[in-house]
Design a protein around this motif. Sequence first.
Motif, short mmCIF file in Angstrom:
data_model
loop_
_atom_site.label_atom_id
_atom_site.label_comp_id
_atom_site.label_asym_id
_atom_site.label_seq_id
_atom_site.Cartn_x
_atom_site.Cartn_y
_atom_site.Cartn_z
N GLY A 5 -2.26 -10.29 12.70
CA GLY A 5 -3.02 -9.73 11.60
C GLY A 5 -2.69 -8.28 11.27
N VAL A 6 -1.53 -7.79 11.72
CA VAL A 6 -1.17 -6.38 11.48
C VAL A 6 -0.95 -6.12 10.00
N GLU A 7 -0.24 -7.01 9.33
CA GLU A 7 0.01 -6.81 7.90
C GLU A 7 -1.30 -6.78 7.10
N ASP A 8 -2.23 -7.65 7.43
CA ASP A 8 -3.53 -7.64 6.77
C ASP A 8 -4.29 -6.35 7.05
N TYR A 9 -4.22 -5.88 8.29
CA TYR A 9 -4.91 -4.64 8.67
C TYR A 9 -4.43 -3.47 7.81
N TYR A 10 -3.13 -3.41 7.56
CA TYR A 10 -2.55 -2.32 6.76
C TYR A 10 -2.41 -2.69 5.28
N ASN A 11 -3.08 -3.74 4.84
CA ASN A 11 -3.03 -4.17 3.44
C ASN A 11 -1.61 -4.32 2.92
N GLY A 12 -0.73 -4.88 3.75
CA GLY A 12 0.64 -5.14 3.35
C GLY A 12 1.58 -3.97 3.49
N ASP A 13 1.08 -2.80 3.84
CA ASP A 13 1.89 -1.59 3.89
C ASP A 13 2.26 -1.24 5.34
N THR A 14 3.11 -2.06 5.95
CA THR A 14 3.57 -1.81 7.30
C THR A 14 4.98 -2.35 7.47
N PHE A 15 5.73 -1.77 8.39
CA PHE A 15 7.07 -2.25 8.68
C PHE A 15 7.04 -3.47 9.60
N PHE A 16 6.01 -3.57 10.45
CA PHE A 16 5.88 -4.67 11.40
C PHE A 16 4.71 -5.55 11.00
N PRO A 17 4.95 -6.67 10.30
CA PRO A 17 3.85 -7.52 9.84
C PRO A 17 3.10 -8.21 10.96
N PHE A 18 3.81 -8.50 12.06
CA PHE A 18 3.15 -9.02 13.25
C PHE A 18 3.95 -8.57 14.47
N ILE A 19 3.28 -8.51 15.59
CA ILE A 19 3.88 -8.00 16.82
C ILE A 19 3.61 -9.00 17.93
#
Length: 134
Positions: free
Chosen positions: A87-101
């Motif tokens: 859920g990393v991409e959702d947490y950053y509203n799509g603004d992240t380099f790593f969408p999931f880890i």
Amino acid sequence: MTSRHPITCHVLDTVAGRPARDIRCVLSKLQGSEYVAFAEAHTNADGRVVLWNLLGADTPASLANFNEAAKIVPADGKSIYKVGFTGVEDYYNGDTFFPFIEIQFIIPAGAYGTEHFHIPLLLSKYSYATYRGS
């Protein structure tokens, strides 16, 4: 109900300086050459997962049910798991380099049930770090 399962995680947003809440996490175990997901949860207001839902369940698993789902004893005696922070991409509203880890870790032979395994994730939009927690 137990206060925590033997595998837990904690996500901190290091840029915002606060816990990262509502990140979806999936717990899997290695069986043969493939990982098999068996539990999931969302981080709480403190950024923690202390109780997991078995896949398909709406409530946290009892300790006995969690331990049965998590138990795996390969020939060499150690078990390999991973936590997927999906859920990393959702947490950053799509603004992240790593969408999931995904963080893979080994539980040594005989340690499951006698030790607690805590997987911390220090997170920002463009980096992450982890370590063996306590």
